[in-house]
Design a protein around this motif. Structure first.
Motif, PDB file in Angstrom:
ATOM      1  N   ARG A  34       0.766  -1.182   0.241  1.00  0.00           N
ATOM      2  CA  ARG A  34       0.152   0.098  -0.090  1.00  0.00           C
ATOM      3  C   ARG A  34       0.921   1.434  -0.128  1.00  0.00           C
ATOM      4  O   ARG A  34       0.709   2.079  -0.742  1.00  0.00           O
ATOM      5  CB  ARG A  34      -0.990  -0.010   1.098  1.00  0.00           C
ATOM      6  CG  ARG A  34      -1.746   1.241   1.177  1.00  0.00           C
ATOM      7  CD  ARG A  34      -2.594   1.269   2.589  1.00  0.00           C
ATOM      8  NE  ARG A  34      -1.682   1.407   3.496  1.00  0.00           N
ATOM      9  CZ  ARG A  34      -1.558   1.037   4.930  1.00  0.00           C
ATOM     10  NH1 ARG A  34      -2.706   0.343   5.113  1.00  0.00           N
ATOM     11  NH2 ARG A  34      -0.854   0.975   5.818  1.00  0.00           N
ATOM     12  N   GLU A  35       2.001   1.231   0.732  1.00  0.00           N
ATOM     13  CA  GLU A  35       2.830   2.225   0.728  1.00  0.00           C
ATOM     14  C   GLU A  35       3.628   2.611  -0.447  1.00  0.00           C
ATOM     15  O   GLU A  35       3.903   3.704  -0.821  1.00  0.00           O
ATOM     16  CB  GLU A  35       3.609   2.423   2.144  1.00  0.00           C
ATOM     17  CG  GLU A  35       2.895   2.226   3.367  1.00  0.00           C
ATOM     18  CD  GLU A  35       1.919   3.597   3.247  1.00  0.00           C
ATOM     19  OE1 GLU A  35       2.063   4.869   3.080  1.00  0.00           O
ATOM     20  OE2 GLU A  35       0.603   3.177   3.568  1.00  0.00           O
ATOM     21  N   LYS A  36       3.917   1.602  -1.062  1.00  0.00           N
ATOM     22  CA  LYS A  36       4.697   1.611  -2.028  1.00  0.00           C
ATOM     23  C   LYS A  36       3.687   2.139  -3.529  1.00  0.00           C
ATOM     24  O   LYS A  36       4.083   2.951  -4.187  1.00  0.00           O
ATOM     25  CB  LYS A  36       5.148   0.312  -2.852  1.00  0.00           C
ATOM     26  CG  LYS A  36       6.533  -0.243  -1.906  1.00  0.00           C
ATOM     27  CD  LYS A  36       6.775  -1.612  -2.394  1.00  0.00           C
ATOM     28  CE  LYS A  36       7.843  -1.978  -1.771  1.00  0.00           C
ATOM     29  NZ  LYS A  36       8.427  -3.534  -2.065  1.00  0.00           N
ATOM     30  N   ILE A  37       2.605   1.871  -3.318  1.00  0.00           N
ATOM     31  CA  ILE A  37       1.588   2.296  -4.363  1.00  0.00           C
ATOM     32  C   ILE A  37       1.191   3.899  -3.952  1.00  0.00           C
ATOM     33  O   ILE A  37       1.336   4.593  -4.793  1.00  0.00           O
ATOM     34  CB  ILE A  37       0.065   1.531  -4.244  1.00  0.00           C
ATOM     35  CG1 ILE A  37       0.419   0.035  -4.772  1.00  0.00           C
ATOM     36  CG2 ILE A  37      -0.927   2.264  -4.826  1.00  0.00           C
ATOM     37  CD1 ILE A  37       0.649  -0.022  -6.274  1.00  0.00           C
ATOM     38  N   ARG A  38       1.351   4.162  -2.604  1.00  0.00           N
ATOM     39  CA  ARG A  38       1.167   5.622  -2.163  1.00  0.00           C
ATOM     40  C   ARG A  38       2.154   6.511  -3.037  1.00  0.00           C
ATOM     41  O   ARG A  38       1.988   7.584  -3.604  1.00  0.00           O
ATOM     42  CB  ARG A  38       1.056   5.848  -0.805  1.00  0.00           C
ATOM     43  CG  ARG A  38       1.105   7.091  -0.388  1.00  0.00           C
ATOM     44  CD  ARG A  38       0.793   7.415   1.226  1.00  0.00           C
ATOM     45  NE  ARG A  38       0.166   6.441   1.891  1.00  0.00           N
ATOM     46  CZ  ARG A  38      -1.107   6.468   2.341  1.00  0.00           C
ATOM     47  NH1 ARG A  38      -1.858   7.623   1.772  1.00  0.00           N
ATOM     48  NH2 ARG A  38      -1.666   5.426   3.008  1.00  0.00           N
ATOM     49  N   ALA A  39       3.419   6.046  -2.894  1.00  0.00           N
ATOM     50  CA  ALA A  39       4.741   6.564  -3.527  1.00  0.00           C
ATOM     51  C   ALA A  39       4.444   6.666  -4.891  1.00  0.00           C
ATOM     52  O   ALA A  39       4.820   7.828  -5.515  1.00  0.00           O
ATOM     53  CB  ALA A  39       5.779   6.046  -2.892  1.00  0.00           C
ATOM     54  N   VAL A  40       3.996   5.523  -5.829  1.00  0.00           N
ATOM     55  CA  VAL A  40       3.990   5.698  -7.155  1.00  0.00           C
ATOM     56  C   VAL A  40       2.700   6.790  -7.587  1.00  0.00           C
ATOM     57  O   VAL A  40       2.937   7.435  -8.573  1.00  0.00           O
ATOM     58  CB  VAL A  40       3.672   4.334  -7.710  1.00  0.00           C
ATOM     59  CG1 VAL A  40       3.015   4.488  -8.882  1.00  0.00           C
ATOM     60  CG2 VAL A  40       4.711   3.514  -7.386  1.00  0.00           C
ATOM     61  N   CYS A  41       1.860   6.825  -6.760  1.00  0.00           N
ATOM     62  CA  CYS A  41       0.607   7.746  -6.878  1.00  0.00           C
ATOM     63  C   CYS A  41       1.056   9.152  -6.806  1.00  0.00           C
ATOM     64  O   CYS A  41       0.747  10.074  -7.720  1.00  0.00           O
ATOM     65  CB  CYS A  41      -0.550   7.495  -6.222  1.00  0.00           C
ATOM     66  SG  CYS A  41      -1.769   6.027  -6.685  1.00  0.00           S
ATOM     67  N   TRP A  42       1.644   9.397  -5.853  1.00  0.00           N
ATOM     68  CA  TRP A  42       2.383  10.775  -5.697  1.00  0.00           C
ATOM     69  C   TRP A  42       3.389  11.067  -6.757  1.00  0.00           C
ATOM     70  O   TRP A  42       3.378  12.313  -7.071  1.00  0.00           O
ATOM     71  CB  TRP A  42       3.337  10.713  -4.181  1.00  0.00           C
ATOM     72  CG  TRP A  42       3.708  12.092  -3.831  1.00  0.00           C
ATOM     73  CD1 TRP A  42       2.890  13.205  -3.413  1.00  0.00           C
ATOM     74  CD2 TRP A  42       5.110  12.484  -4.208  1.00  0.00           C
ATOM     75  NE1 TRP A  42       3.714  14.281  -3.439  1.00  0.00           N
ATOM     76  CE2 TRP A  42       5.068  13.860  -3.711  1.00  0.00           C
ATOM     77  CE3 TRP A  42       6.069  11.818  -4.779  1.00  0.00           C
ATOM     78  CZ2 TRP A  42       6.373  14.777  -3.810  1.00  0.00           C
ATOM     79  CZ3 TRP A  42       7.198  12.907  -4.517  1.00  0.00           C
ATOM     80  CH2 TRP A  42       7.296  13.926  -4.319  1.00  0.00           C
ATOM     81  N   ALA A  43       4.434  10.141  -7.145  1.00  0.00           N
ATOM     82  CA  ALA A  43       5.049  10.507  -7.965  1.00  0.00           C
ATOM     83  C   ALA A  43       4.125  10.806  -9.683  1.00  0.00           C
ATOM     84  O   ALA A  43       4.812  11.837 -10.030  1.00  0.00           O
ATOM     85  CB  ALA A  43       6.180   9.449  -8.287  1.00  0.00           C
ATOM     86  N   ALA A  44       3.413   9.964  -9.824  1.00  0.00           N
ATOM     87  CA  ALA A  44       2.518  10.565 -10.898  1.00  0.00           C
ATOM     88  C   ALA A  44       1.899  11.884 -10.878  1.00  0.00           C
ATOM     89  O   ALA A  44       1.971  12.614 -11.819  1.00  0.00           O
ATOM     90  CB  ALA A  44       1.640   9.171 -11.142  1.00  0.00           C
ATOM     91  N   GLU A  45       1.456  12.150  -9.931  1.00  0.00           N
ATOM     92  CA  GLU A  45       0.887  13.436  -9.574  1.00  0.00           C
ATOM     93  C   GLU A  45       1.667  14.518  -9.535  1.00  0.00           C
ATOM     94  O   GLU A  45       1.290  15.604 -10.333  1.00  0.00           O
ATOM     95  CB  GLU A  45       0.134  13.330  -8.132  1.00  0.00           C
ATOM     96  CG  GLU A  45      -0.590  14.687  -7.948  1.00  0.00           C
ATOM     97  CD  GLU A  45      -1.317  14.837  -6.439  1.00  0.00           C
ATOM     98  OE1 GLU A  45      -1.486  15.958  -5.968  1.00  0.00           O
ATOM     99  OE2 GLU A  45      -1.305  13.671  -5.935  1.00  0.00           O
ATOM    100  N   MET A  46       2.928  14.162  -9.078  1.00  0.00           N
ATOM    101  CA  MET A  46       3.944  15.525  -9.254  1.00  0.00           C
ATOM    102  C   MET A  46       4.260  15.501 -10.822  1.00  0.00           C
ATOM    103  O   MET A  46       4.709  16.621 -11.235  1.00  0.00           O
ATOM    104  CB  MET A  46       5.001  14.995  -8.541  1.00  0.00           C
ATOM    105  CG  MET A  46       4.985  15.128  -6.997  1.00  0.00           C
ATOM    106  SD  MET A  46       4.493  16.756  -6.325  1.00  0.00           S
ATOM    107  CE  MET A  46       2.706  16.374  -6.062  1.00  0.00           C
ATOM    108  N   SER A  47       4.302  14.551 -11.661  1.00  0.00           N
ATOM    109  CA  SER A  47       4.529  14.610 -13.152  1.00  0.00           C
ATOM    110  C   SER A  47       3.572  15.501 -13.949  1.00  0.00           C
ATOM    111  O   SER A  47       3.918  15.849 -14.866  1.00  0.00           O
ATOM    112  CB  SER A  47       4.707  13.257 -13.703  1.00  0.00           C
ATOM    113  OG  SER A  47       3.282  12.883 -13.939  1.00  0.00           O
ATOM    114  N   GLY A  48       2.267  15.680 -13.235  1.00  0.00           N
ATOM    115  CA  GLY A  48       1.241  16.249 -13.861  1.00  0.00           C
ATOM    116  C   GLY A  48       0.962  15.530 -14.978  1.00  0.00           C
ATOM    117  O   GLY A  48      -0.024  16.152 -15.784  1.00  0.00           O
ATOM    118  N   ARG A  49       0.978  14.320 -15.226  1.00  0.00           N
ATOM    119  CA  ARG A  49       0.366  13.588 -16.260  1.00  0.00           C
ATOM    120  C   ARG A  49      -0.218  12.360 -15.885  1.00  0.00           C
ATOM    121  O   ARG A  49       0.162  11.851 -14.922  1.00  0.00           O
ATOM    122  CB  ARG A  49       1.574  13.226 -17.278  1.00  0.00           C
ATOM    123  CG  ARG A  49       2.238  14.482 -18.004  1.00  0.00           C
ATOM    124  CD  ARG A  49       3.392  13.870 -19.019  1.00  0.00           C
ATOM    125  NE  ARG A  49       4.474  13.098 -18.298  1.00  0.00           N
ATOM    126  CZ  ARG A  49       5.514  13.396 -17.889  1.00  0.00           C
ATOM    127  NH1 ARG A  49       5.884  14.708 -17.532  1.00  0.00           N
ATOM    128  NH2 ARG A  49       6.310  12.494 -17.317  1.00  0.00           N
TER     129      ARG A  49
END
Length: 129
Positions: free
Chosen positions: A30-45
């Motif tokens: 769950r925490e790894k997925i949270r990090a991926v979602c955050w990274a994707a959000e920061m990309s703006g795409r």
């Protein structure tokens, strides 16, 4: 076992899950997925996801509850395409109930999922999916 890789250059997430999990493994996932979602959000795409569950087995109630929290995180993320490779009918049935609000496509094998995602170039060497 679970492995997650996020390629920032292409906004692609590669996920591999297998086996029967304990609570610690589910929470770490769950925490790894949270990090991926955050990274994707920061990309703006929007990102696309290939989630390979070839050796995954249906989980107990405690793990399903953590997994539902994981799917809430994914439900809030900006996802372009989401492919789940789940050959087991029992696991697929359990997954369909858990991710009812996510827009994803189920596949029995990896290659049709990759084609549906439109990923025509070579997969990265470290791709777990």
């Amino acid at each position: 076992m679970n492995i997650i890789r996020y390629d920032r250059a292409t906004d692609r997430a590669f996920i591999r899950c297998s086996g029967y999990w304990n609570l610690t493994e589910a929470e770490e996932f769950r925490e790894k997925i949270r990090a991926v979602c955050w990274a994707a959000e920061m990309s703006g795409r929007s990102m696309s996801i290939l989630w390979n569950m070839i050796d995954y087995v249906p989980q107990g109630a405690e793990i399903r509850m953590v997994n539902m929290q994981t799917f809430v995180l994914l439900g809030r993320a900006s996802i372009d395409k989401f492919a789940l490779v789940v050959p087991s009918a029992l696991a697929r049935s359990q997954m369909r109930r858990q991710i009812s609000r996510l827009d994803c496509q189920f596949f029995m094998e990896r290659e049709p999922a990759i084609q549906w995602l439109g990923w025509t170039e070579r997969m990265p060497i470290d791709c777990p999916a």
